[in-house]
Design an enzyme around this catalytic site. Sequence first.
Site, PDB file in Angstrom:
ATOM      1  N   ASP A  64       0.843  -1.196   0.000  1.00  0.00           N
ATOM      2  CA  ASP A  64       0.000   0.000   0.000  1.00  0.00           C
ATOM      3  C   ASP A  64       0.880   1.249   0.000  1.00  0.00           C
ATOM      4  O   ASP A  64       1.064   1.902   1.024  1.00  0.00           O
ATOM      5  CB  ASP A  64      -0.914  -0.017   1.232  1.00  0.00           C
ATOM      6  CG  ASP A  64      -1.972   1.068   1.174  1.00  0.00           C
ATOM      7  OD1 ASP A  64      -2.218   1.609   0.084  1.00  0.00           O
ATOM      8  OD2 ASP A  64      -2.565   1.365   2.239  1.00  0.00           O
ATOM      9  N   LYS A  66       0.472   3.877  -2.391  1.00  0.00           N
ATOM     10  CA  LYS A  66      -0.255   5.052  -2.893  1.00  0.00           C
ATOM     11  C   LYS A  66       0.658   5.946  -3.748  1.00  0.00           C
ATOM     12  O   LYS A  66       0.819   7.138  -3.496  1.00  0.00           O
ATOM     13  CB  LYS A  66      -0.872   5.842  -1.747  1.00  0.00           C
ATOM     14  CG  LYS A  66      -1.875   5.051  -0.916  1.00  0.00           C
ATOM     15  CD  LYS A  66      -2.486   5.911   0.171  1.00  0.00           C
ATOM     16  CE  LYS A  66      -3.502   5.133   0.992  1.00  0.00           C
ATOM     17  NZ  LYS A  66      -2.857   4.121   1.858  1.00  0.00           N
ATOM     18  N   ASP A  69       3.393  10.421  -8.902  1.00  0.00           N
ATOM     19  CA  ASP A  69       4.567  11.188  -9.306  1.00  0.00           C
ATOM     20  C   ASP A  69       4.462  11.412 -10.811  1.00  0.00           C
ATOM     21  O   ASP A  69       3.437  11.086 -11.421  1.00  0.00           O
ATOM     22  CB  ASP A  69       5.851  10.424  -8.933  1.00  0.00           C
ATOM     23  CG  ASP A  69       7.002  11.352  -8.578  1.00  0.00           C
ATOM     24  OD1 ASP A  69       7.286  12.252  -9.398  1.00  0.00           O
ATOM     25  OD2 ASP A  69       7.610  11.180  -7.510  1.00  0.00           O
ATOM     26  N   THR A 119     -10.532   6.706   3.244  1.00  0.00           N
ATOM     27  CA  THR A 119     -11.673   6.507   4.137  1.00  0.00           C
ATOM     28  C   THR A 119     -11.594   7.363   5.392  1.00  0.00           C
ATOM     29  O   THR A 119     -12.539   7.415   6.173  1.00  0.00           O
ATOM     30  CB  THR A 119     -11.802   5.020   4.544  1.00  0.00           C
ATOM     31  OG1 THR A 119     -10.561   4.553   5.062  1.00  0.00           O
ATOM     32  CG2 THR A 119     -12.208   4.176   3.357  1.00  0.00           C
ATOM     33  N   ARG A 180     -15.081  -2.569  10.341  1.00  0.00           N
ATOM     34  CA  ARG A 180     -15.219  -2.734  11.781  1.00  0.00           C
ATOM     35  C   ARG A 180     -16.397  -3.648  12.068  1.00  0.00           C
ATOM     36  O   ARG A 180     -17.434  -3.557  11.400  1.00  0.00           O
ATOM     37  CB  ARG A 180     -15.456  -1.383  12.473  1.00  0.00           C
ATOM     38  CG  ARG A 180     -14.353  -0.342  12.295  1.00  0.00           C
ATOM     39  CD  ARG A 180     -13.102  -0.735  13.089  1.00  0.00           C
ATOM     40  NE  ARG A 180     -12.108   0.333  13.081  1.00  0.00           N
ATOM     41  CZ  ARG A 180     -11.170   0.498  12.164  1.00  0.00           C
ATOM     42  NH1 ARG A 180     -11.104  -0.365  11.146  1.00  0.00           N
ATOM     43  NH2 ARG A 180     -10.295   1.465  12.248  1.00  0.00           N
TER      44      ARG A 180
END
Length: 232
Positions: A64, A66, A69, A119, A180
């Site tokens: 992860d 992200k 560029d 999120t 959750r």
Amino acid sequence: MTPATLRERLIVGLDVPTLKDAETVVRDLEGVVTFYKIGYQLAFAGGLDFARELASGGARVFLDMKLLDIDNTVAKGVENVARMGVSMLTLHAYPKAMRSAVEAARGSELCLLGVTVLTSMDEQDLIDAGYQYDPRSLVLRRAEQARQAGMGGIVCSAEEASAVRTVVGPDLAVVTPGIRLAGGESGDQKRVTTPAQAIRNGSSHLVVSRPIVASVDRRAAAQAILADMEQA
């Protein structure tokens, strides 16, 4: 879904400060979890080598990072990640970056995921950042751009997974963090959903970190997530 299929769809986030902590989490979850996410925190503490180790040992790894560029820099980074043996890699869902990444990953088994809206962000956060879209509208816009670019999937809130699925179709991965169990603490997440609801909404993979990693009984916590997924 069979238990094996469920395990393939649960990704545990190794959001811990040290390799020793990560190794402990993986050891605690052996036989229950087969897919792990490594993000910035662990990557900058030796996590990239650990990602290679996990992948070579048969686990699946979601890196992860992200990425965002200039086109050439994104492409060269993706080329090297594709050689690591990991299964998934994130980049921000900007059209030019996605097109460069897709071309760089061509011929490999690396699944590229476009990050739509974090999120942890709500509408006010987007306004503060200068965006003219509400979270849902921006997510759907970026999902369509990711589909057009040939990406392997999308990262979004499970709240938006159903709408995203209608945009990207049945084959692309829809990976949802912010998961959750009912009654669980949201922490720094602002758009959260239960595991079962995320699956019903069209999520292909669920990313769960704190509810499992911070639990006093990690195996039981992971099994509870899987049991909730099975209800869907």
